[in-house]
Design a protein around this motif. Structure first.
Motif, PDB file in Angstrom:
ATOM      1  N   PRO A 124      35.604 -66.379 -11.278  1.00 38.63           N
ATOM      2  CA  PRO A 124      35.576 -66.032 -12.696  1.00 38.63           C
ATOM      3  C   PRO A 124      36.399 -67.014 -13.518  1.00 38.63           C
ATOM      4  CG  PRO A 124      36.947 -64.506 -11.464  1.00 38.63           C
ATOM      5  CD  PRO A 124      36.300 -65.424 -10.477  1.00 38.63           C
ATOM      6  N   GLY A 125      35.917 -67.270 -14.717  1.00 38.55           N
ATOM      7  CA  GLY A 125      36.620 -68.178 -15.596  1.00 38.55           C
ATOM      8  C   GLY A 125      36.836 -67.566 -16.961  1.00 38.55           C
ATOM      9  N   PRO A 126      37.643 -68.216 -17.798  1.00 36.98           N
ATOM     10  CA  PRO A 126      37.953 -67.665 -19.115  1.00 36.98           C
ATOM     11  C   PRO A 126      36.733 -67.540 -20.035  1.00 36.98           C
ATOM     12  CG  PRO A 126      38.900 -69.848 -18.843  1.00 36.98           C
ATOM     13  CD  PRO A 126      38.312 -69.458 -17.524  1.00 36.98           C
ATOM     14  N   ALA A 127      35.683 -68.278 -19.769  1.00 33.67           N
ATOM     15  CA  ALA A 127      34.478 -68.189 -20.603  1.00 33.67           C
ATOM     16  C   ALA A 127      33.544 -67.075 -20.136  1.00 33.67           C
ATOM     17  CB  ALA A 127      33.737 -69.519 -20.585  1.00 33.67           C
ATOM     18  N   ASP A 128      33.803 -66.506 -18.967  1.00 33.84           N
ATOM     19  CA  ASP A 128      32.963 -65.428 -18.445  1.00 33.84           C
ATOM     20  C   ASP A 128      33.227 -64.137 -19.214  1.00 33.84           C
ATOM     21  OD1 ASP A 128      31.927 -67.158 -16.594  1.00 33.84           O
ATOM     22  OD2 ASP A 128      33.221 -66.479 -14.965  1.00 33.84           O
ATOM     23  N   GLN A 129      32.253 -63.247 -19.174  1.00 26.16           N
ATOM     24  CA  GLN A 129      32.352 -61.990 -19.908  1.00 26.16           C
ATOM     25  C   GLN A 129      33.359 -61.050 -19.255  1.00 26.16           C
ATOM     26  OE1 GLN A 129      28.612 -60.108 -20.652  1.00 26.16           O
ATOM     27  NE2 GLN A 129      29.512 -58.663 -22.065  1.00 26.16           N
ATOM     28  N   ARG A 130      34.160 -60.419 -20.084  1.00 22.56           N
ATOM     29  CA  ARG A 130      35.145 -59.458 -19.606  1.00 22.56           C
ATOM     30  C   ARG A 130      34.475 -58.093 -19.482  1.00 22.56           C
ATOM     31  NH1 ARG A 130      40.218 -59.628 -22.912  1.00 22.56           N
ATOM     32  NH2 ARG A 130      40.718 -61.274 -21.455  1.00 22.56           N
ATOM     33  N   ILE A 131      34.682 -57.443 -18.336  1.00 23.43           N
ATOM     34  CA  ILE A 131      34.102 -56.141 -18.028  1.00 23.43           C
ATOM     35  C   ILE A 131      35.239 -55.186 -17.689  1.00 23.43           C
ATOM     36  CG2 ILE A 131      32.528 -54.864 -16.527  1.00 23.43           C
ATOM     37  CD1 ILE A 131      31.093 -57.108 -18.024  1.00 23.43           C
ATOM     38  N   THR A 132      35.170 -53.980 -18.229  1.00 24.34           N
ATOM     39  CA  THR A 132      36.145 -52.942 -17.884  1.00 24.34           C
ATOM     40  C   THR A 132      35.411 -51.795 -17.210  1.00 24.34           C
ATOM     41  OG1 THR A 132      37.527 -53.542 -19.772  1.00 24.34           O
ATOM     42  CG2 THR A 132      37.947 -51.404 -18.749  1.00 24.34           C
ATOM     43  N   LEU A 133      35.923 -51.400 -16.057  1.00 23.00           N
ATOM     44  CA  LEU A 133      35.336 -50.314 -15.270  1.00 23.00           C
ATOM     45  C   LEU A 133      36.393 -49.253 -15.002  1.00 23.00           C
ATOM     46  CD1 LEU A 133      33.672 -52.417 -12.412  1.00 23.00           C
ATOM     47  CD2 LEU A 133      32.545 -51.556 -14.473  1.00 23.00           C
ATOM     48  N   TYR A 166      37.654 -57.660  -5.088  1.00 20.01           N
ATOM     49  CA  TYR A 166      37.211 -58.624  -6.100  1.00 20.01           C
ATOM     50  C   TYR A 166      38.384 -59.032  -6.983  1.00 20.01           C
ATOM     51  CZ  TYR A 166      32.555 -57.106  -4.721  1.00 20.01           C
ATOM     52  OH  TYR A 166      31.424 -56.822  -3.990  1.00 20.01           O
ATOM     53  N   PRO A 167      38.346 -60.269  -7.506  1.00 18.42           N
ATOM     54  CA  PRO A 167      39.441 -60.702  -8.384  1.00 18.42           C
ATOM     55  C   PRO A 167      39.378 -59.957  -9.723  1.00 18.42           C
ATOM     56  CG  PRO A 167      37.762 -62.429  -8.216  1.00 18.42           C
ATOM     57  CD  PRO A 167      37.359 -61.328  -7.281  1.00 18.42           C
ATOM     58  N   VAL A 168      40.437 -59.221 -10.033  1.00 24.46           N
ATOM     59  CA  VAL A 168      40.513 -58.486 -11.290  1.00 24.46           C
ATOM     60  C   VAL A 168      41.644 -59.053 -12.143  1.00 24.46           C
ATOM     61  CG1 VAL A 168      39.531 -56.369 -10.321  1.00 24.46           C
ATOM     62  CG2 VAL A 168      41.996 -56.672 -10.351  1.00 24.46           C
ATOM     63  N   GLU A 169      41.464 -58.972 -13.451  1.00 31.53           N
ATOM     64  CA  GLU A 169      42.525 -59.417 -14.363  1.00 31.53           C
ATOM     65  C   GLU A 169      43.629 -58.383 -14.455  1.00 31.53           C
ATOM     66  OE1 GLU A 169      40.963 -60.401 -18.204  1.00 31.53           O
ATOM     67  OE2 GLU A 169      40.207 -62.329 -17.496  1.00 31.53           O
ATOM     68  N   SER A 170      43.232 -57.117 -14.438  1.00 34.14           N
ATOM     69  CA  SER A 170      44.219 -56.047 -14.511  1.00 34.14           C
ATOM     70  C   SER A 170      43.667 -54.806 -13.836  1.00 34.14           C
ATOM     71  CB  SER A 170      44.578 -55.738 -15.965  1.00 34.14           C
ATOM     72  OG  SER A 170      43.463 -55.191 -16.645  1.00 34.14           O
ATOM     73  N   ALA A 171      44.594 -53.977 -13.370  1.00 33.06           N
ATOM     74  CA  ALA A 171      44.244 -52.690 -12.776  1.00 33.06           C
ATOM     75  C   ALA A 171      45.312 -51.700 -13.211  1.00 33.06           C
ATOM     76  CB  ALA A 171      44.184 -52.786 -11.260  1.00 33.06           C
ATOM     77  N   GLN A 172      44.877 -50.652 -13.901  1.00 32.01           N
ATOM     78  CA  GLN A 172      45.813 -49.641 -14.380  1.00 32.01           C
ATOM     79  C   GLN A 172      45.533 -48.331 -13.654  1.00 32.01           C
ATOM     80  OE1 GLN A 172      44.858 -49.641 -18.527  1.00 32.01           O
ATOM     81  NE2 GLN A 172      46.215 -51.356 -18.964  1.00 32.01           N
ATOM     82  N   PRO A 173      46.553 -47.724 -13.068  1.00 29.35           N
ATOM     83  CA  PRO A 173      46.336 -46.468 -12.363  1.00 29.35           C
ATOM     84  C   PRO A 173      46.005 -45.341 -13.331  1.00 29.35           C
ATOM     85  CG  PRO A 173      48.663 -47.019 -12.400  1.00 29.35           C
ATOM     86  CD  PRO A 173      47.937 -48.175 -13.012  1.00 29.35           C
ATOM     87  N   GLY A 216      44.295 -40.954  -8.385  1.00 25.54           N
ATOM     88  CA  GLY A 216      43.978 -42.173  -7.665  1.00 25.54           C
ATOM     89  C   GLY A 216      42.931 -43.043  -8.321  1.00 25.54           C
ATOM     90  N   ALA A 217      42.433 -42.632  -9.485  1.00 27.50           N
ATOM     91  CA  ALA A 217      41.461 -43.457 -10.215  1.00 27.50           C
ATOM     92  C   ALA A 217      42.159 -44.693 -10.777  1.00 27.50           C
ATOM     93  CB  ALA A 217      40.826 -42.647 -11.339  1.00 27.50           C
ATOM     94  N   GLN A 218      41.355 -45.675 -11.146  1.00 21.61           N
ATOM     95  CA  GLN A 218      41.886 -46.906 -11.742  1.00 21.61           C
ATOM     96  C   GLN A 218      40.969 -47.369 -12.865  1.00 21.61           C
ATOM     97  OE1 GLN A 218      42.953 -50.248  -9.263  1.00 21.61           O
ATOM     98  NE2 GLN A 218      42.960 -48.946  -7.468  1.00 21.61           N
ATOM     99  N   MET A 219      41.550 -48.073 -13.835  1.00 18.39           N
ATOM    100  CA  MET A 219      40.764 -48.788 -14.818  1.00 18.39           C
ATOM    101  C   MET A 219      41.012 -50.265 -14.554  1.00 18.39           C
ATOM    102  SD  MET A 219      40.504 -48.532 -18.942  1.00 18.39           S
ATOM    103  CE  MET A 219      39.727 -46.944 -18.803  1.00 18.39           C
ATOM    104  N   VAL A 220      39.945 -51.005 -14.258  1.00 16.22           N
ATOM    105  CA  VAL A 220      40.086 -52.418 -13.935  1.00 16.22           C
ATOM    106  C   VAL A 220      39.326 -53.272 -14.937  1.00 16.22           C
ATOM    107  CG1 VAL A 220      40.415 -51.994 -11.481  1.00 16.22           C
ATOM    108  CG2 VAL A 220      38.140 -52.468 -12.335  1.00 16.22           C
TER     109      VAL A 220
END
Length: 85
Positions: free
Chosen positions: A1-10, A23-30, A34-38
């Motif tokens: 992934p690069g800075p020009a790629d689309q940002r996705i939040t799951l 997978y490489p994630v920019e951020s992961a919030q608990p 046990g759920a996460q927002m990545v």
């Protein structure tokens, strides 16, 4: 992934938390239970659609707007292909 790629939040249920490790994630919030927002980046949103479908309800697209509808439409299409049973 690069800075020009689309940002996705799951949002990921506990059973899908492995996605943040695999997978490489920019951020992961608990989250609760046990759920996460990545947040991750991809040049291919079709890949995200397939990933979310493969996770069978354990993941949902939060952002970008409209991608969650693509996932829902694709899931409905797959269910329709199996017939009315």
């Amino acid at each position: 992934p690069g800075p020009a790629d689309q940002r996705i939040t799951l949002t990921l249920d506990r059973s899908a938390a492995w996605v943040a490790d695999y997978y490489p994630v920019e951020s992961a919030q608990p989250g609760p239970d046990g759920a996460q927002m990545v947040t991750l980046r991809t040049a291919d949103t079709e890949w995200i659609v397939r990933l979310v479908l493969r996770l069978g309800g354990a993941a949902r697209v939060v952002d970008p707007a409209g991608l969650d509808e693509v996932v829902q439409e694709r899931a409905q299409s797959a269910l329709t292909a199996y017939g009315p049973d």
